[in-house]
Scaffold this active site. Structure first.
Site, PDB file in Angstrom:
ATOM      1  N   ASP A  84       0.869  -1.266  -0.196  1.00  0.00           N
ATOM      2  CA  ASP A  84      -0.019  -0.001  -0.097  1.00  0.00           C
ATOM      3  C   ASP A  84       0.797   1.287  -0.100  1.00  0.00           C
ATOM      4  OD1 ASP A  84      -2.715  -1.116   0.274  1.00  0.00           O
ATOM      5  OD2 ASP A  84      -2.150  -1.880   2.109  1.00  0.00           O
ATOM      6  N   MET A 134       0.781   5.343  -0.084  1.00  0.00           N
ATOM      7  CA  MET A 134      -0.239   6.499   0.193  1.00  0.00           C
ATOM      8  C   MET A 134       0.643   7.687   0.395  1.00  0.00           C
ATOM      9  SD  MET A 134      -2.251   4.846   3.525  1.00  0.00           S
ATOM     10  CE  MET A 134      -2.756   3.259   3.548  1.00  0.00           C
ATOM     11  N   HIS A 192      -0.694  -1.305  -4.501  1.00  0.00           N
ATOM     12  CA  HIS A 192      -1.873  -0.434  -4.439  1.00  0.00           C
ATOM     13  C   HIS A 192      -1.414   1.058  -4.335  1.00  0.00           C
ATOM     14  CE1 HIS A 192      -5.915   0.257  -2.234  1.00  0.00           C
ATOM     15  NE2 HIS A 192      -5.945   0.898  -3.431  1.00  0.00           N
ATOM     16  N   ASP A 199     -10.338  -5.374  -0.796  1.00  0.00           N
ATOM     17  CA  ASP A 199      -9.458  -4.925   0.127  1.00  0.00           C
ATOM     18  C   ASP A 199     -10.101  -4.199   1.197  1.00  0.00           C
ATOM     19  OD1 ASP A 199      -7.014  -3.708   1.199  1.00  0.00           O
ATOM     20  OD2 ASP A 199      -6.535  -2.736  -0.387  1.00  0.00           O
TER      21      ASP A 199
HETATM   22  C1  DX5 Z   1      -6.373   0.366   3.243  1.00  0.00           C
HETATM   23  C2  DX5 Z   1      -5.399  -0.500   2.586  1.00  0.00           C
HETATM   24  C3  DX5 Z   1      -5.445  -1.988   2.734  1.00  0.00           C
HETATM   25  C4  DX5 Z   1      -5.430  -2.174   4.460  1.00  0.00           C
HETATM   26  C5  DX5 Z   1      -6.286  -3.468   4.624  1.00  0.00           C
HETATM   27  O1  DX5 Z   1      -6.397   1.797   2.749  1.00  0.00           O
HETATM   28  O2  DX5 Z   1      -5.605  -0.192   0.821  1.00  0.00           O
HETATM   29  O3  DX5 Z   1      -4.776  -2.837   1.918  1.00  0.00           O
HETATM   30  O4  DX5 Z   1      -3.976  -2.660   4.546  1.00  0.00           O
HETATM   31  O5  DX5 Z   1      -6.106  -3.693   5.908  1.00  0.00           O
HETATM   32  P1  DX5 Z   1      -7.055  -4.536   6.673  1.00  0.00           P
HETATM   33  O6  DX5 Z   1      -7.075  -5.763   6.194  1.00  0.00           O
HETATM   34  O7  DX5 Z   1      -6.573  -4.638   8.034  1.00  0.00           O
HETATM   35  O8  DX5 Z   1      -8.473  -3.987   6.554  1.00  0.00           O
HETATM   36 ZN    ZN Z   2      -4.499  -1.765  -0.345  1.00  0.00          ZN
END
Ligand code: DX5
Ligand code: ZN
Length: 217
Positions: free
Chosen positions: A34, A36, A65, A176
Site C-alpha cells: 500500500d 499512500m 496499490h 481490500d
Molecule cells: C487500506 C489499504 C488496505 C489495508 C487493509 O487503505 O488499502 O490494503 O492494508 O487492511 P485490513 O485488512 O486490516 O483492513
Molecule cells: Zn490496499
C-alpha cells in the site's frame, strides 16, 4: 482459483522481510504493498525505494496499490522498482491520464489494475474494463488498516463480476479492507478471486492458519 494478498501495511516494518517470508511460506500468492501520499488519502506509508529494496529480497508477486493523486506521474517508477501489478484509483486522475497510466504500465510489461473507493459506482469502470488485468474494490475507505468491512460493497462486487464475465473474463477481481475468514466467504460468493488482508493476517499468532482460513472459508 482464490489468491491471498497479505497487506504489509499491518506488518512490522522493522521485521519486514521476516514477515514477508512468513506469509510466503504460509501459501500467499501475492504481496499487497500500500502506497499512500497524504493527499489522496489522509495517511502516508511507503514508496518507491522500499519497493526497490524488497524486490531484491523476495521473489513474491508484488501487488502494488497506489493511493496517490495523479498516479500517471509515478506508475513507470513503480514498474521499474519491481512491481508485478500496479493498481491505482479511478478517482485520482482525469480520464485521459488514467488511460495514459494504463498504457504506461502495459508498455512496461506489467499487469495493471484500477481501484474504486466505496462511494464510486461500478459503471465508472466501463471505459477501461477491456484493458485491465484486475479491478480492486475497496471495502473500507482507503487510508488505514484494521477498519470494519463495508457490507454494502458486496452488491458492487457482484455487479463488477457480471460486467467482467461479459467484457473481460480473464480480469481478476480483488477486494481490500476488513477481510477475515468470515467476510472472505461473502466476497468469494460475490465473485472476487483475490483477497487482500492486513490486520487479520499480520496481527495473528498463526499467520499460515489465517491464510488457510481466508482461502477455505
Ligand atoms: C487500506 C489499504 C488496505 C489495508 C487493509 O487503505 O488499502 O490494503 O492494508 O487492511 P485490513 O485488512 O486490516 O483492513
Ligand atoms: Zn490496499
Amino acid at each position: 482459483m482464490i489468491k491471498i494478498s497479505p497487506s504489509i501495511l499491518s506488518a512490522d516494518f522493522a521485521e519486514l522481510i521476516c514477515d514477508i517470508n512468513e506469509v510466503k511460506n504460509g501459501g500467499a500468492e501475492y504481496l499487497h504493498i500500500d502506497v499512500m501520499d497524504g493527499t489522496f488519502v489522509p495517511n502516508i506509508s511507503i514508496g518507491i525505494p522500499v519497493v526497490k529494496s524488497l524486490r531484491r529480497a523476495t521473489d513474491m508477486f508484488f501487488d502494488v496499490h497506489l493511493m496517490i493523486d495523479r498516479p500517471h506521474r509515478f506508475v513507470r517508477d513503480f514498474c521499474e522498482a519491481g512491481a508485478d501489478l500496479v493498481t491505482f484509483h479511478l478517482e485520482a486522475d482525469q480520464p485521459q491520464d488514467i488511460m495514459d497510466a494504463i498504457k504506461t504500465v502495459k508498455d512496461c510489461g506489467k499487469k495493471v489494475g484500477l481501484s474504486l473507493k466505496p462511494k464510486t459506482p461500478a459503471e465508472t469502470l466501463v471505459p477501461y474494463l477491456p484493458m485491465l488485468d484486475l479491478v480492486l474494490v475497496m471495502t473500507v475507505e482507503p487510508g488505514f488498516g484494521g477498519q470494519s468491512f463495508m457490507y454494502d460493497q458486496l452488491s458492487k462486487i457482484t455487479a463488477i463480476r457480471e460486467m467482467l464475465d461479459i467484457t473481460n473474463p480473464a480480469c481478476e477481481l480483488e477486494v481490500d479492507g476488513g477481510i477475515d475468514s468470515v467476510t472472505s466467504r461473502l466476497c468469494k460468493d460475490a465473485g472476487a478471486n483475490v483477497l487482500v488482508a492486513g490486520n487479520a493476517i499480520f496481527k495473528a499468532e498463526d499467520r499460515k492458519a489465517v491464510i488457510y482460513a481466508i482461502r477455505n472459508s
